[in-house]
Scaffold this motif. Structure first.
Motif, mmCIF file in Angstrom:
data_model
loop_
_atom_site.group_PDB
_atom_site.id
_atom_site.type_symbol
_atom_site.label_atom_id
_atom_site.label_comp_id
_atom_site.label_asym_id
_atom_site.label_seq_id
_atom_site.Cartn_x
_atom_site.Cartn_y
_atom_site.Cartn_z
ATOM 1 N N PRO A 18 -6.007 3.006 -2.271
ATOM 2 C CA PRO A 18 -6.676 1.889 -1.440
ATOM 3 C C PRO A 18 -6.272 0.257 -2.334
ATOM 4 O O PRO A 18 -6.195 0.560 -3.506
ATOM 5 N N PRO A 19 -6.395 -0.826 -1.631
ATOM 6 C CA PRO A 19 -5.935 -1.965 -2.491
ATOM 7 C C PRO A 19 -7.364 -1.876 -3.211
ATOM 8 O O PRO A 19 -8.485 -1.610 -3.039
ATOM 9 N N GLU A 23 0.819 8.930 7.556
ATOM 10 C CA GLU A 23 2.285 8.517 7.921
ATOM 11 C C GLU A 23 2.473 7.462 7.025
ATOM 12 O O GLU A 23 3.291 6.679 7.423
ATOM 13 N N VAL A 24 2.416 7.697 5.764
ATOM 14 C CA VAL A 24 2.919 6.723 4.644
ATOM 15 C C VAL A 24 4.411 7.294 4.390
ATOM 16 O O VAL A 24 4.625 7.757 3.199
ATOM 17 N N LEU A 36 8.677 -2.963 13.148
ATOM 18 C CA LEU A 36 9.825 -2.493 13.818
ATOM 19 C C LEU A 36 10.663 -1.523 12.840
ATOM 20 O O LEU A 36 11.538 -1.011 13.054
ATOM 21 N N VAL A 69 0.728 1.228 -0.553
ATOM 22 C CA VAL A 69 -0.740 0.963 -0.444
ATOM 23 C C VAL A 69 -1.143 1.959 0.667
ATOM 24 O O VAL A 69 -0.357 2.391 1.813
ATOM 25 N N GLY A 70 -2.187 2.806 0.584
ATOM 26 C CA GLY A 70 -2.598 3.808 1.496
ATOM 27 C C GLY A 70 -4.100 4.073 1.481
ATOM 28 O O GLY A 70 -4.438 4.152 0.285
ATOM 29 N N VAL A 71 -4.641 4.234 2.555
ATOM 30 C CA VAL A 71 -5.949 4.475 2.619
ATOM 31 C C VAL A 71 -6.263 5.302 3.564
ATOM 32 O O VAL A 71 -7.490 5.603 4.217
ATOM 33 N N GLY A 72 -5.492 6.555 3.449
ATOM 34 C CA GLY A 72 -5.740 7.763 4.088
ATOM 35 C C GLY A 72 -4.751 8.396 5.299
ATOM 36 O O GLY A 72 -5.081 9.321 5.675
ATOM 37 N N GLN A 73 -3.988 7.257 5.692
ATOM 38 C CA GLN A 73 -3.107 7.935 6.703
ATOM 39 C C GLN A 73 -2.092 8.889 6.315
ATOM 40 O O GLN A 73 -1.690 8.701 5.260
ATOM 41 N N ASP A 100 3.685 -2.708 -1.948
ATOM 42 C CA ASP A 100 2.178 -2.891 -1.517
ATOM 43 C C ASP A 100 1.956 -4.306 -1.308
ATOM 44 O O ASP A 100 2.090 -5.102 -2.359
ATOM 45 N N PRO A 101 1.915 -4.987 -0.039
ATOM 46 C CA PRO A 101 1.633 -6.327 0.107
ATOM 47 C C PRO A 101 0.563 -6.871 -0.706
ATOM 48 O O PRO A 101 0.443 -8.144 -1.026
ATOM 49 N N SER A 102 -0.540 -5.948 -1.133
ATOM 50 C CA SER A 102 -1.668 -6.645 -1.732
ATOM 51 C C SER A 102 -1.580 -6.541 -3.195
ATOM 52 O O SER A 102 -2.506 -6.685 -3.865
#
Lengths: 322, 322
Positions: free
Chosen positions: A59-60, A158-159, A125, A152-156, A88-90
């Motif tokens: 997570p961020p 599909e990263v 896209l 960044v990933g918070v549980g999906q 990670d954009p954050s």
């Protein structure tokens, strides 16, 4: 296949030679979908497959970039070269860095053995995962011993981006209830190594206990139970343990043959993805250029024609045109 | 275009007439990618566009299905019909229900005005989002006043499924630190309504304050600031407020014209997705049937041919074959 342009060959030679500016330029070409970027990857691809690729997700605010920064220091002390890619954009790597991070990163920027780069999110896209793989291949071909990817990933599950790594490290902090729930519910895949960062927080033991509880529920995949490493990245604490855990995982997957299998699967998947993206762009172009296709879309919006029939009809029109 | 089969027409008539078993059968056809499922959607598509579609997302364990269950009760008291679709693999709707949930759900199962259905996760190759939209269209055509979609999300922006909803409700509970961080970092899109469930927890006020802090940072999209609703779904507390918030959002997007715009964008996007998926399946078939394509993939794994060139070559082979 078309011959590689002299400019691409020249850049490829510099890149393989370890030139940081050539690497930076090459990644920009790939990121901007410049045909020369693809030529370059084609040229240097036989040189790839040597770097140790580690992905960091979480997570961020979990401190991934601070952790990567501390890890770089450690790897440099072992005289290994590093390339880090943040998507990670954050992340402060991407955003331009907070004061504290900037100080830590400046020290790396001056080191020729360290290359740090961020990539912008490409939006829905797609193509980010593909651009990321190309960038990782370029870093690999440039002779970097280690490639570190921050995402960044918070549980999906599909990263996709993280799939390009050999070892996946999930970084959590006390308060990461959602991520632990996602692990528990099977919504998030179990990573290879779990880091509990900011481990001076009073709730650390609770989080570690929860994570170990989740891990105890599942069967170890290929005989590997993810170690839970406690770190305080900002103070360089626990980094040795993290390096050891990553090394152990690597030794394990080499021994089991899963490293080759994983890379094989990912490369095959990548070819399919690239082909699909290319076709998708083609369909978009067809729709944009063909008033008949636009009309079909309008009919869907007016609920006169269903989306499935419209899709089939657009594909038929495209086939007629080629 | 092919004529619709008599069996599909018969099923379509029953479905539009509100027959629950016909609806269940139709969704199974769509879920299994049966050609008759597509025929059905084609047949009933002109009847769609009337249902109010609300999507519920949030981390596992936030109580989304309990909340939906309580909401259904409320909507039934208003004499509105409901269809609920769960595509959250960790949901009791999907998994077969815990004891408490089963009791609550049984009461709905006996009610002809309530239709509850879950769909399995289709895995990475995609299609789940498309199957979901088809199911939503079928529920809509069946004359349900409300369609509720339950999905799992812990902060990623790429939860396509939820895009099929007119109003998106994010369900959090005290301890949802990761999701709040994801909102704050801009990694998760701001939903239309935020629910803080299990609001009898002592940390509720802190969470509400944090969420409002995040919302205060951003500009309202189309003049809408997401309300934060406190609920205790298991005790039916706060459900009236939630219904009111959803109604207000709906009135707002109708007034602003964003409802039509959103549906228009989603339907167009859907056509493109369906066309792309169809082409992807075609490429997969080409690869599976063509030893030359298999060899190209092997060359990529051996690092003799780069993924981009392999993708181009496979597309060329496909074009030659058609």
């Amino acid at each position: 296949m078309a011959a590689t342009s002299p400019a691409a060959v020249e850049l490829a030679v510099k890149l393989v030679d370890g030139d940081k500016r050539a690497l930076a330029r090459a990644i920009s070409l790939v990121e901007n979908d410049d045909p020369m970027g693809w030529e370059l990857v084609k040229e240097v691809f036989p040189r790839t497959g040597n770097a140790k690729v580690t992905g960091f997700t979480g997570p961020p605010g979990a401190g991934k970039s601070t952790l990567i920064s501390a890890l770089i220091k450690n790897l440099r002390a072992r005289d290994e070269t590093v390339a880090a890619l943040s998507i990670d954009p954050s992340s402060p790597f991407t955003q331009g860095a907070l004061l504290g991070d900037r100080i830590r990163l400046t020290e790396h920027f001056l080191d020729p053995g360290v290359f740090i780069r961020s990539m912008a999110n490409r939006g829905a896209l797609g193509g980010l995962s593909e651009a990321t793989l190309q960038a990782v291949l370029l870093m690999d071909a440039a002779g970097r011993d280690n490639v570190l990817i921050e995402t960044v990933g918070v549980g999906q599950a599909e990263v996709d981006v993280i799939d390009h790594a050999d070892t996946i490290v999930l970084v959590l902090i006390p308060g990461s209830g959602d991520s632990v729930q996602a692990l528990k519910a099977g919504v998030m895949e179990i990573p290879d190594v779990i880091v509990v960062n900011k481990a001076d927080h009073p709730m650390t033991d609770t989080l570690v206990r929860e994570i170990k509880g989740v891990l105890a529920l599942g069967n170890p995949v290929d005989g590997w139970t993810p170690p839970v490493v406690q770190t305080q990245a900002a103070h360089g604490i626990g980094i040795e343990d993290l390096v050891a855990a990553i090394d152990q995982h690597r030794a394990h997957i080499i021994e089991q043959g899963t490293l080759q299998e994983r890379r094989r699967r990912n490369l095959r998947h990548e070819v399919l993805e690239l082909a699909t993206i290319s076709l998708r762009h083609e369909i978009e172009a067809v729709i944009a250029a063909d008033p008949g296709a636009q009309e079909l879309l309008d009919q869907v919006v007016e609920r006169k024609l269903d989306p499935g029939s419209a899709a089939r009809e657009i594909l038929r029109r495209r086939a007629d045109q080629t």
